[in-house]
Design a protein around this motif. Structure first.
Motif, PDB file in Angstrom:
ATOM      1  N   ARG A  55       3.423  40.654 -15.847  1.00  0.00           N
ATOM      2  CA  ARG A  55       4.880  40.676 -15.697  1.00  0.00           C
ATOM      3  C   ARG A  55       5.495  39.593 -16.568  1.00  0.00           C
ATOM      4  O   ARG A  55       4.994  38.472 -16.642  1.00  0.00           O
ATOM      5  CB  ARG A  55       5.291  40.473 -14.244  1.00  0.00           C
ATOM      6  CG  ARG A  55       6.819  40.453 -14.045  1.00  0.00           C
ATOM      7  CD  ARG A  55       7.237  40.773 -12.632  1.00  0.00           C
ATOM      8  NE  ARG A  55       6.552  39.956 -11.661  1.00  0.00           N
ATOM      9  CZ  ARG A  55       6.310  40.337 -10.397  1.00  0.00           C
ATOM     10  NH1 ARG A  55       6.695  41.524  -9.972  1.00  0.00           N
ATOM     11  NH2 ARG A  55       5.686  39.539  -9.560  1.00  0.00           N
ATOM     12  N   HIS A  60      -1.756  38.810 -12.398  1.00  0.00           N
ATOM     13  CA  HIS A  60      -1.850  39.176 -10.990  1.00  0.00           C
ATOM     14  C   HIS A  60      -3.120  40.011 -10.808  1.00  0.00           C
ATOM     15  O   HIS A  60      -3.239  41.093 -11.393  1.00  0.00           O
ATOM     16  CB  HIS A  60      -0.642  40.011 -10.561  1.00  0.00           C
ATOM     17  CG  HIS A  60       0.661  39.280 -10.633  1.00  0.00           C
ATOM     18  ND1 HIS A  60       1.330  38.841  -9.512  1.00  0.00           N
ATOM     19  CD2 HIS A  60       1.436  38.914 -11.692  1.00  0.00           C
ATOM     20  CE1 HIS A  60       2.449  38.239  -9.870  1.00  0.00           C
ATOM     21  NE2 HIS A  60       2.534  38.270 -11.192  1.00  0.00           N
ATOM     22  N   GLU A  90      -4.612  45.186  -7.049  1.00  0.00           N
ATOM     23  CA  GLU A  90      -3.533  44.690  -7.901  1.00  0.00           C
ATOM     24  C   GLU A  90      -4.129  44.144  -9.196  1.00  0.00           C
ATOM     25  O   GLU A  90      -5.058  43.350  -9.184  1.00  0.00           O
ATOM     26  CB  GLU A  90      -2.739  43.593  -7.194  1.00  0.00           C
ATOM     27  CG  GLU A  90      -1.503  43.145  -7.974  1.00  0.00           C
ATOM     28  CD  GLU A  90      -0.605  42.266  -7.138  1.00  0.00           C
ATOM     29  OE1 GLU A  90       0.482  42.741  -6.754  1.00  0.00           O
ATOM     30  OE2 GLU A  90      -0.982  41.111  -6.867  1.00  0.00           O
ATOM     31  N   ARG A  96      -0.162  47.989  -9.101  1.00  0.00           N
ATOM     32  CA  ARG A  96       0.671  47.136  -8.267  1.00  0.00           C
ATOM     33  C   ARG A  96       0.306  47.326  -6.802  1.00  0.00           C
ATOM     34  O   ARG A  96       0.160  48.462  -6.325  1.00  0.00           O
ATOM     35  CB  ARG A  96       2.144  47.476  -8.481  1.00  0.00           C
ATOM     36  CG  ARG A  96       3.109  46.517  -7.792  1.00  0.00           C
ATOM     37  CD  ARG A  96       4.477  46.648  -8.417  1.00  0.00           C
ATOM     38  NE  ARG A  96       5.445  45.759  -7.814  1.00  0.00           N
ATOM     39  CZ  ARG A  96       6.585  45.402  -8.398  1.00  0.00           C
ATOM     40  NH1 ARG A  96       6.867  45.851  -9.607  1.00  0.00           N
ATOM     41  NH2 ARG A  96       7.432  44.604  -7.795  1.00  0.00           N
ATOM     42  N   MET A 130      -1.948  43.480 -12.685  1.00  0.00           N
ATOM     43  CA  MET A 130      -0.732  43.751 -13.435  1.00  0.00           C
ATOM     44  C   MET A 130      -0.250  42.515 -14.190  1.00  0.00           C
ATOM     45  O   MET A 130      -0.666  41.391 -13.908  1.00  0.00           O
ATOM     46  CB  MET A 130       0.381  44.247 -12.511  1.00  0.00           C
ATOM     47  CG  MET A 130       0.736  43.308 -11.381  1.00  0.00           C
ATOM     48  SD  MET A 130       2.177  43.862 -10.437  1.00  0.00           S
ATOM     49  CE  MET A 130       3.439  42.822 -11.129  1.00  0.00           C
ATOM     50  N   SER A 141       7.281  44.689 -15.530  1.00  0.00           N
ATOM     51  CA  SER A 141       5.900  44.584 -15.054  1.00  0.00           C
ATOM     52  C   SER A 141       5.174  45.892 -15.314  1.00  0.00           C
ATOM     53  O   SER A 141       5.782  46.960 -15.375  1.00  0.00           O
ATOM     54  CB  SER A 141       5.870  44.250 -13.563  1.00  0.00           C
ATOM     55  OG  SER A 141       6.538  45.236 -12.808  1.00  0.00           O
TER      56      SER A 141
END
Length: 370
Positions: free
Chosen positions: A144, A130, A140, A180, A142, A176
């Motif tokens: 997950r 992401h 963002e 974010r 991140m 995650s």
């Protein structure tokens, strides 16, 4: 500060484990779980957030039974116990990575308590990265991972205890970490997040000997801004080549719900990297947990990562036929689903929402999408 984890191998920075390699206050790590019986009449959601640059750990747990949703929320200062995954009476323990996690909530004023073990039964799915940059700033970045499995233990509501057996209770979890994107939908405490037109669905389903993860976001039908998914096999089996998702198309049938966006049924045509297709016929079941109860998007001025003091605990109860409650809860939810794929029948959850201006499903766009 030194913690017991600093005695273990695995450092990736020249500092202690309670620090991350980025000072952005939006950096967080989140554990999330949800589970339900195959009948789809009950669902629980549990989550914990680690905010090292805000010195906060927060958590929530909730259950929906019929038209009642009970929410428990807690927050504490992270230090001097930065890596203890407990907030007040709520605790999460990783007993065996990718296999067994223990989730417990001691008796408290909410009337909800439980002692549950997640049992990983299928290989974990690593989502596509992401990454988003807006006006020059990374908003963002991140990673997950998700895993399907079963649950065992018990859950108690207002003194009524219900046994949870792995033969009948399925579920999913994710983990995650990173920066974010902020999600603010609490209209009583602006500014709220602006969303261009979109449709998204995050869906997991497990069958007798396989599982399927489907996650996509679109600006317009077929115009993806994010796509990640995979067909996964039982835990320990070698992943099959070409099993990641390459594309998906959809048709959604909406319920006649005057209070919000509610999927009644759906068809997903999923394409995998090896060229094969998976046609999913989805039917929603009664239970869903509205994630506002766990602070997704914010609630009454409290957002994920907010410093509420040394320890703060609260709870509430929602009646899901009450129009004011539904207006507060909005759309974002974990909705239990039954899925048919050929002769196979599976169960899982679906999150969904469609924003104003998306060139499809106009009949529900008068309701907030998240």
């Amino acid at each position: 500060m030194l913690t017991a984890q600093d005695d273990l191998i695995g450092h990736q920075l020249p500092t202690t484990f309670d620090h991350v390699g980025n000072s952005d206050p939006a950096w967080m790590e989140r554990l999330w779980y949800t589970g339900h019986p195959k009948a789809g009449d009950v669902i629980f959601d549990i989550g914990l957030g680690y905010h090292p640059n805000r010195n906060v750990m927060d958590a929530f747990a909730g259950v929906t039974i019929g038209l009642r949703q009970i929410n428990f929320r807690a927050s504490r200062r992270l230090r001097p116990n930065p890596l203890e995954t407990a907030v007040g009476p709520l605790k999460i323990e990783v007993l065996e990575g990718l296999k067994r996690h223990r989730l417990s909530l001691a008796p408290n004023e909410s009337g909800l308590s439980f002692d549950i073990e997640f049992l990983g039964t299928l290989n974990a799915h690593e989502e596509e990265p992401h990454f988003r940059r807006r006006n020059g700033r990374v908003t963002e970045h991140m990673a997950r991972g998700q895993q399907l499995g079963a649950y065992r233990g018990w859950i108690e509501v207002d003194g009524q205890r219900r046994a949870i057996e792995p033969q009948g209770w399925l579920g999913q979890r994710d983990h995650s970490w990173g920066i974010r994107a902020e999600m603010r939908t609490d209209e009583a405490h602006p500014p709220v997040t602006f969303y261009p037109p979109f449709f998204y669905a995050w869906t997991t389903v497990q069958f007798a000997n396989k599982g399927l993860h489907v996650f996509f976001k679109e600006r317009a039908p077929g115009e993806f801004i994010y796509l990640s998914g995979e067909e996964v096999l039982p835990l320990g089996e070698k992943p099959r080549a070409g099993s990641r998702m390459a594309g998906v198309s959809h048709e959604i049938q909406w319920s006649n719900d005057p209070h919000g966006q509610t999927v009644a049924s759906a068809t997903f045509d999923v394409k995998l990297d090896d060229g094969s297709q998976r046609l999913l016929s989805i039917r929603t079941l009664p239970a869903r947990y509205f994630l506002k109860g766990g602070l997704y998007g914010g609630l009454n001025g409290w957002f994920h990562g907010d410093d509420k003091g040394k320890l703060h605990v609260e709870h509430d109860r929602w009646h899901l036929e009450d129009p004011a409650t539904r207006k507060l809860a909005r759309t974002l939810c974990d909705h239990v689903i039954e899925v048919r794929m050929g002769d196979e029948v599976g169960y899982g959850i679906m999150e969904y929402g469609v924003g104003k201006g998306y060139a499809k499903y106009e009949q529900v766009q008068q309701h907030p999408p998240i």
